[in-house]
Design a protein around this motif. Structure first.
Motif, short mmCIF file in Angstrom:
data_model
loop_
_atom_site.label_atom_id
_atom_site.label_comp_id
_atom_site.label_asym_id
_atom_site.label_seq_id
_atom_site.Cartn_x
_atom_site.Cartn_y
_atom_site.Cartn_z
N GLU A 83 0.81 -1.22 0.00
CA GLU A 83 0.00 0.00 0.00
C GLU A 83 0.85 1.27 0.00
N SER A 84 2.12 1.16 0.38
CA SER A 84 3.01 2.33 0.41
C SER A 84 3.62 2.63 -0.95
N TRP A 85 3.42 1.74 -1.91
CA TRP A 85 4.00 1.87 -3.25
C TRP A 85 2.92 2.12 -4.29
N PRO A 86 3.22 2.78 -5.39
CA PRO A 86 4.49 3.48 -5.61
C PRO A 86 4.60 4.69 -4.69
N GLY A 87 5.81 4.95 -4.28
CA GLY A 87 6.06 6.07 -3.40
C GLY A 87 7.48 6.06 -2.88
#
Length: 186
Positions: A83-87
């Protein structure tokens, strides 16, 4: 310095080249992570010991298949990573069968990031997989935040440069342990 674009960068990487490119916060150096000679050249340029391990950057989680074992993480932790990607989130994930010692160093995991930087996404898509991503500076020196800050002596040793701007983050990406969420670099 050889100026590259998303078409000419692939042959440079296939030939074992080390390139400079902008990332989320700083300029990075990259190469083919499966090419031991290229990785050793990059490490020598940076004066960085192989034992420290390398970061891999990718355009999608699918590009990391075989390099890391996301399925080895507890379901809740795996979901948090995905859930933190893309980032601008770098996670230490258990190494997979494709991960050689010149990437993992003395570790059992690999630091990986699925970038939201449009140019780096394009670079990884053109390449067809992940790339090594480490700051474009000698070990212990401050990272370059713009092309103008790149060390001319370092640039002279590279095989090319993919020009662009960083995403403007104030600090390099946070590095966390995927299995626990522990912050290693803030």
């Amino acid at each position: 310095m050889l100026e590259l674009d998303l078409h000419s960068v692939v042959p440079a990487l296939q030939a074992g080249g080390v390139i400079a490119y902008p990332t989320e916060a700083v300029w990075g150096l990259g190469c083919d992570p499966s090419n031991e000679t290229a990785v050793m050249k990059l490490l020598a340029l940076k004066q960085r010991p192989v034992e420290k391990g390398m970061i891999l950057i990718a355009a999608s989680p699918a590009q990391l298949e075989g390099w890391v074992q996301l399925d080895a993480l507890p379901a809740g932790r795996r979901q948090a990573v995905l859930e933190s990607w893309p980032g601008a989130n770098t996670w230490i994930v258990p190494a997979g069968p494709r991960a050689p010692r010149w990437i993992t160093g003395e570790h059992t995991g690999i630091a990986v990031r699925v970038t939201a930087h449009p140019l780096v996404q394009g670079l990884c898509k053109a390449w067809g997989g992940p790339l090594v991503s480490t700051s474009a500076n000698l070990a212990g020196e401050p990272p370059a935040r713009s092309r103008e800050q790149l060390d001319p002596a370092l640039l002279a040793l590279l095989d090319g440069l993919l020009d662009g701007a960083t995403s403007g983050l104030a600090q390099p990406t946070r590095i966390r342990v995927a299995a626990t969420g522990e912050v290693l670099r803030d």
